[in-house]
Scaffold this active site. Structure first.
Site, PDB file in Angstrom:
ATOM      1  N   SER A 152       0.836  -1.188   0.000  1.00 23.38           N
ATOM      2  CA  SER A 152       0.000   0.000   0.000  1.00 23.38           C
ATOM      3  C   SER A 152       0.880   1.250   0.000  1.00 23.38           C
ATOM      4  CB  SER A 152      -0.947  -0.047   1.213  1.00 23.38           C
ATOM      5  OG  SER A 152      -1.923   0.952   1.139  1.00 23.38           O
ATOM      6  N   ARG A 222     -11.479   5.673  10.976  1.00 27.80           N
ATOM      7  CA  ARG A 222     -11.021   4.289  10.895  1.00 27.80           C
ATOM      8  C   ARG A 222     -12.126   3.356  10.418  1.00 27.80           C
ATOM      9  NH1 ARG A 222      -6.549   1.565   9.753  1.00 27.80           N
ATOM     10  NH2 ARG A 222      -6.423  -0.455  10.810  1.00 27.80           N
ATOM     11  N   ASP A 317      -8.916  -6.536  -4.457  1.00 25.16           N
ATOM     12  CA  ASP A 317      -8.514  -5.225  -3.945  1.00 25.16           C
ATOM     13  C   ASP A 317      -9.090  -4.149  -4.853  1.00 25.16           C
ATOM     14  OD1 ASP A 317      -7.313  -2.952  -2.986  1.00 25.16           O
ATOM     15  OD2 ASP A 317      -5.257  -3.711  -3.090  1.00 25.16           O
ATOM     16  N   HIS A 350      -8.201  -5.062  -0.003  1.00 29.04           N
ATOM     17  CA  HIS A 350      -6.890  -4.405   0.108  1.00 29.04           C
ATOM     18  C   HIS A 350      -6.051  -5.002   1.236  1.00 29.04           C
ATOM     19  CE1 HIS A 350      -3.864  -1.402  -0.468  1.00 29.04           C
ATOM     20  NE2 HIS A 350      -4.062  -0.862   0.708  1.00 29.04           N
ATOM     21  N   ASP A 351      -6.702  -5.464   2.277  1.00 26.18           N
ATOM     22  CA  ASP A 351      -5.984  -6.064   3.407  1.00 26.18           C
ATOM     23  C   ASP A 351      -5.302  -7.386   3.055  1.00 26.18           C
ATOM     24  OD1 ASP A 351      -6.271  -4.121   5.280  1.00 26.18           O
ATOM     25  OD2 ASP A 351      -7.868  -5.097   6.419  1.00 26.18           O
TER      26      ASP A 351
END
Length: 376
Positions: A152, A222, A317, A350-351
Site C-alpha cells: 500500500s 477508521r 482489492d 486491500h488487506d
C-alpha cells in the site's frame, strides 16, 4: 518450519542534521524509531528495508516482553524461514517521520516552543520519508539494500526509493500499491479527515494542550477506512447479515455483527493512534505522484530506476486494483527493466497483503530466494 523472532527491541536514532522537506519547511532535528531482525553480513549486502502503510510502524515482526498480543504487523511475512527470512536477511522496520510510535511527529515536543508540535508539525511526503530512511541507512553503514519492500503506502515508498536513490537498492517489492491515488481514493481520505477535523475535541490540531483526544472523529475515520480495506465478499463471509440478538430491536443501537465489529475496530484504533498523524499520512498518500514531475509520464519518472522489481496485486482489492499495479508494470517494461508481476487470487480486499495466503507467500519467498542467489 516457520519460527517466531521472539522478543524484539525498538531503537532510536537522533539526527541533528537539518532535513529539508518537500513543503519547503526545514526540520532542524528529528528522531526515527526502528527495529532490526537478523544479522547484517560482513559486506552489508543482505539488508532489507520494510516500509509501512498508513497505520503501520516500525514493529514489523516479533513480540515485546513475551506478550503475544504485541505481535508485529507483518509477523507472518518476516521471520526465520518465512518469505522474508531473517536467517538470511537483515531486516529493518522504521516508524516514518510524522508518525506516532516514537519517531518525531505531531505529538513530539517542538524544541522551539517546548510544547507538542500539534498543528505546527509540517506535512511530509513519500519523498521526505525516503530521504530520512536513507540517512538511517547511512547511520547503519548500508550503502545498498538487497531489497526495499512495502504494501500500500509502503509500496509507494519502495517505488520512490527506485527513483530517489536508484543506486542504493537492487530490488523493489511493491505490494498492493499504485503509482498515484485515484480521485475516489482521495475522496475517501478527505471524508476521513473531515471526520477528525470537525470533532469538537480536535481544537485545530492542538488537542494535546486540552488533554483530550478527538476520539469520535478518529473512530469514524477508521471505520470508513476499514470498510474500504475489505472486499464485499470478505465482509459477507465474515459477518453476513447476522444480528447480535435473535430479533431486531428497532432502534439505533448496535444490532448487526458488522456494526459491532466496525465500532470495536474504530475504538481500538482511536485509543492507539494520533489524529494529527492520521491527517499527515493520508495527505502523503494524496500527494504521491512521481509522474507529475515528468508531464504525467510514469515511464519517464521511472527511467532512472536501475533495480529489479516484483509487483504484486490482489484480485479483490478494489481500492488499489490490479490495473493500478499493471500501470507500474507497463512503465517499467517501457524502460526494459526487469519486472516480475503476480496477481494473487484473494477475497480479502486491500488487506490481502497482510493476510496468510499460500500463493502470495510462495511468490515472495521464491523472489527472495532469487535475490539471495543474485545479490548476496
Amino acid at each position: 518450519m516457520n519460527l517466531s523472532l521472539g522478543n524484539v527491541q525498538p531503537q532510536t536514532k537522533r539526527f541533528v542534521e537539518p532535513l529539508a522537506l518537500s513543503s519547503g519547511i526545514v526540520l532542524p532535528e528529528y528522531e526515527l524509531v526502528y527495529e532490526t531482525y537478523g544479522e547484517l553480513n560482513q559486506d552489508k549486502s543482505n539488508a532489507v528495508l520494510i516500509c509501512h502503510a498508513l497505520s503501520g510502524n516500525h514493529h514489523v515482526a516479533g513480540i515485546y516482553n513475551d506478550d503475544p498480543k504485541t505481535i508485529g504487523w507483518w509477523d507472518n511475512m518476516v521471520g526465520p524461514g518465512k518469505p522474508i527470512d531473517t536467517n538470511r536477511f537483515f531486516v529493518i522496520g522504521v516508524n516514518n517521520l510524522g508518525g506516532c510510535h516514537g519517531s518525531t511527529g505531531p505529538s513530539s515536543i517542538n524544541p522551539a516552543t517546548h510544547q507538542p508540535y500539534g498543528a505546527d508539525f509540517p506535512f511530509v511526503t513519500v519523498d521526505d520519508w525516503v530521504l530520512s530512511q536513507s540517512r538511517l541507512a547511512d547511520y547503519l553503514g548500508i550503502k545498498c539494500f538487497a531489497a526495499v519492500m512495502g504494501g500500500s503506502l509502503g509500496g509507494m515508498q519502495a517505488l520512490q526509493w527506485s527513483i530517489s536513490f536508484p543506486e542504493r537498492l537492487k530490488h523493489a517489492l511493491v505490494i498492493a500499491s499504485a503509482p498515484k491515488l485515484s480521485a475516489q481514493n482521495i475522496g475517501f481520505n478527505e471524508v476521513a479527515r473531515q471526520a477528525i477535523t470537525t470533532d469538537p475535541h480536535f481544537y485545530g490540531g492542538d488537542f494535546y494542550q486540552h488533554q483530550v483526544v478527538p476520539h469520535r472523529g478518529l473512530r469514524l475515520a477508521r471505520m470508513l477506512g476499514h470498510i474500504t480495506y475489505l472486499s464485499d465478499d470478505a465482509m459477507m463471509e465474515k459477518f453476513g447479515r447476522d444480528l447480535i440478538t435473535s430479533t431486531p430491536k428497532f432502534s439505533l443501537d448496535v444490532e448487526f455483527e458488522i456494526e459491532s465489529y466496525l465500532r470495536y475496530q474504530g475504538d481500538k484504533f482511536a485509543d492507539r493512534f494520533d489524529a494529527n498523524t492520521y491527517l499527515i499520512m493520508t495527505k502523503a498518500l494524496d500527494y504521491f505522484d512521481p509522474a507529475q514531475r515528468t508531464d504525467n509520464r510514469l515511464d519517464v519518472a521511472l527511467s532512472v530506476a536501475r533495480c529489479r522489481f516484483l509487483i504484486v496485486s490482489f484480485t479483490s482489492d478494489w481500492r488499489f486494483s490490479p490495473s493500478r499495479s499493471e500501470e507500474i508494470v507497463e512503465a517499467l517494461m517501457k524502460n526494459q527493466l526487469s519486472v516480475s508481476y503476480a496477481e494473487i487470487e484473494s477475497s480479502q480486499g486491500h488487506d490481502s497483503f497482510l493476510m496468510d495466503n499460500n500463493d502470495y507467500f510462495s511468490v515472495v519467498k521464491a523472489y527472495m530466494n532469487n535475490i539471495e542467489k543474485d545479490t548476496l
